[in-house]
Design a protein around this motif. Structure first.
Motif, short mmCIF file in Angstrom:
data_model
loop_
_atom_site.label_atom_id
_atom_site.label_comp_id
_atom_site.label_asym_id
_atom_site.label_seq_id
_atom_site.Cartn_x
_atom_site.Cartn_y
_atom_site.Cartn_z
N PRO A 1 0.85 -1.20 0.00
CA PRO A 1 0.00 0.00 0.00
C PRO A 1 0.88 1.25 0.00
CG PRO A 1 -0.78 -1.60 1.61
CD PRO A 1 0.54 -2.11 1.13
N ALA A 2 0.41 2.29 -0.68
CA ALA A 2 1.22 3.51 -0.82
C ALA A 2 1.63 4.07 0.54
CB ALA A 2 0.45 4.55 -1.62
N ALA A 3 0.70 4.10 1.50
CA ALA A 3 1.02 4.66 2.82
C ALA A 3 2.06 3.82 3.54
CB ALA A 3 -0.25 4.77 3.66
N ALA A 4 1.99 2.49 3.40
CA ALA A 4 2.98 1.62 4.03
C ALA A 4 4.36 1.85 3.43
CB ALA A 4 2.57 0.15 3.87
N LEU A 5 4.43 1.96 2.10
CA LEU A 5 5.71 2.21 1.45
C LEU A 5 6.26 3.58 1.85
CD1 LEU A 5 7.90 1.30 -0.50
CD2 LEU A 5 6.51 2.18 -2.39
N ALA A 6 5.38 4.56 1.98
CA ALA A 6 5.81 5.90 2.40
C ALA A 6 6.41 5.85 3.80
CB ALA A 6 4.64 6.87 2.34
N GLN A 7 5.78 5.12 4.70
CA GLN A 7 6.32 4.97 6.06
C GLN A 7 7.72 4.36 6.03
OE1 GLN A 7 2.20 3.40 7.92
NE2 GLN A 7 3.88 3.40 9.39
N ILE A 8 7.87 3.31 5.24
CA ILE A 8 9.17 2.62 5.16
C ILE A 8 10.23 3.53 4.57
CG2 ILE A 8 10.39 0.69 4.09
CD1 ILE A 8 7.73 -0.88 4.23
N VAL A 9 9.91 4.17 3.45
CA VAL A 9 10.89 5.02 2.77
C VAL A 9 11.34 6.16 3.66
CG1 VAL A 9 11.20 6.63 0.85
CG2 VAL A 9 10.15 4.40 0.44
N CYS A 10 10.42 6.86 4.30
CA CYS A 10 10.78 8.01 5.13
C CYS A 10 11.54 7.56 6.38
CB CYS A 10 9.54 8.81 5.50
SG CYS A 10 8.85 9.72 4.09
N THR A 11 11.15 6.42 6.94
CA THR A 11 11.88 5.91 8.11
C THR A 11 13.31 5.53 7.74
OG1 THR A 11 9.84 5.10 9.15
CG2 THR A 11 11.91 4.12 9.88
N TYR B 1 13.83 5.45 -4.13
CA TYR B 1 12.65 6.17 -3.66
C TYR B 1 13.06 7.42 -2.89
CZ TYR B 1 10.05 1.93 -4.82
OH TYR B 1 9.49 0.87 -5.49
N VAL B 2 12.17 8.41 -2.90
CA VAL B 2 12.46 9.70 -2.27
C VAL B 2 11.40 10.01 -1.23
CG1 VAL B 2 12.77 12.18 -2.66
CG2 VAL B 2 13.52 10.54 -4.40
N CYS B 3 11.85 10.44 -0.05
CA CYS B 3 10.92 10.90 0.99
C CYS B 3 10.83 12.42 0.88
CB CYS B 3 11.41 10.48 2.37
SG CYS B 3 10.33 11.09 3.71
N ASP C 1 22.12 6.02 3.19
CA ASP C 1 22.87 7.29 3.14
C ASP C 1 21.97 8.44 2.71
OD1 ASP C 1 22.42 6.65 0.53
OD2 ASP C 1 24.53 6.53 -0.06
N GLY C 2 20.67 8.27 2.90
CA GLY C 2 19.69 9.30 2.52
C GLY C 2 18.91 8.92 1.28
N LYS C 3 19.53 8.11 0.43
CA LYS C 3 18.84 7.62 -0.76
C LYS C 3 18.38 6.20 -0.49
CE LYS C 3 21.08 6.46 -4.54
NZ LYS C 3 21.84 6.56 -5.80
N VAL C 4 17.08 5.97 -0.62
CA VAL C 4 16.51 4.67 -0.29
C VAL C 4 16.36 3.86 -1.58
CG1 VAL C 4 14.58 3.46 0.78
CG2 VAL C 4 15.29 5.70 1.65
N VAL C 5 17.14 2.79 -1.68
CA VAL C 5 17.08 1.90 -2.84
C VAL C 5 16.51 0.57 -2.37
CG1 VAL C 5 18.36 0.80 -4.72
CG2 VAL C 5 19.10 3.04 -3.85
N LEU C 6 15.32 0.26 -2.88
CA LEU C 6 14.61 -0.94 -2.43
C LEU C 6 14.34 -1.88 -3.60
CD1 LEU C 6 11.92 0.63 -0.06
CD2 LEU C 6 14.12 -0.38 0.59
N GLY C 7 14.49 -3.14 -3.30
CA GLY C 7 14.11 -4.19 -4.24
C GLY C 7 13.20 -5.17 -3.54
N GLY C 8 12.76 -6.18 -4.27
CA GLY C 8 11.90 -7.21 -3.70
C GLY C 8 12.52 -8.57 -3.88
N PRO C 9 11.74 -9.61 -3.66
CA PRO C 9 12.28 -10.97 -3.77
C PRO C 9 12.45 -11.44 -5.22
CG PRO C 9 9.96 -11.03 -3.23
CD PRO C 9 10.35 -9.59 -3.21
N GLY C 10 11.83 -10.73 -6.14
CA GLY C 10 11.89 -11.15 -7.53
C GLY C 10 13.16 -10.67 -8.24
#
Length: 214
Positions: A154-164, A188-190, A172-181
């Protein structure tokens, strides 16, 4: 000769007044409360304080170092402090250490807000089970891999994770996320808009790949 009877203005006014009085009497007799001002549908929802008193800062597990996580409150993101159990490692550039810290933060986001946080209006949209691990060898430095594809959250859940993550030593301030695939990770940017409207899509810099020198 036909006589025309004229109704005086006084007579007409009296008739109108009598009609108004009759309607008022009917409304009163029928139990309808009359009012001279527009009827308000009710007070607007009060804004929650979105702030937890310092004395009520608690841990979801056991006492430890202070961390800051973003929860949702009044349809926005706001930070709260938690005392989480973290290894006080010095090497924040180590991928395993960053991933361990990210997991601690993710656990805090998945935990049910404390009684004091709920009273202040805080909720969390991050639902478990959700885990994080270091990036793969072909990923850019600093990549974190979630056990679910980030864009499927969900967008709100991803926003929580990215900003946290963005405001912690896990990145280092830049959030780079991947998944299991096998999809490439995304940056991503907060932004302020992310905090103000977490239910909207989280800004992204798009897929990123490792540089030849990494």
């Amino acid at each position: 000769m036909t006589r025309v009877t004229r109704v005086s203005r006084t007579g007409r006014t009296g008739g109108v007044l009598a009609g108004v009085l009759a309607l008022a009497f009917c409304a009163t007799a029928c139990g309808i409360r009359t009012t001279s001002v527009p009827v308000d549908a009710g007070p607007a929802p009060s804004r929650m304080p979105c702030e937890v008193p310092r004395k009520d800062v608690v841990t979801q597990t056991t006492p430890g170092l202070s961390v800051r996580v973003y929860l949702e409150c009044s349809s926005e993101l706001a930070s709260v402090e938690r005392a989480a159990r973290i290894q006080d490692g010095k090497d924040n550039k180590n991928a395993d250490n960053r991933a361990r810290l990210a997991q601690v933060l993710l656990d805090e986001l998945q935990a049910r807000p404390s009684a004091a946080e709920r009273e202040a209006g805080f909720t969390t949209e991050v639902r478990g089970p959700l885990a994080v691990s270091p990036g793969r060898s072909a990923d850019p430095a600093g990549t974190l891999r979630l056990s679910r594809q980030p864009e499927d959250l969900p967008a709100a859940a991803l926003a929580q994770i990215v900003c946290t993550f963005a405001e912690s030593a896990a990145t280092d301030g830049k959030v780079v996320l991947g998944g299991p695939g096998d999809y490439p990770p995304r940056a991503y940017v907060c932004a302020e808009e992310t905090k103000n409207r977490p239910d909207s899509s989280v800004p992204t810099l798009g897929p990123v790949t490792a540089s030849p020198s990494s």
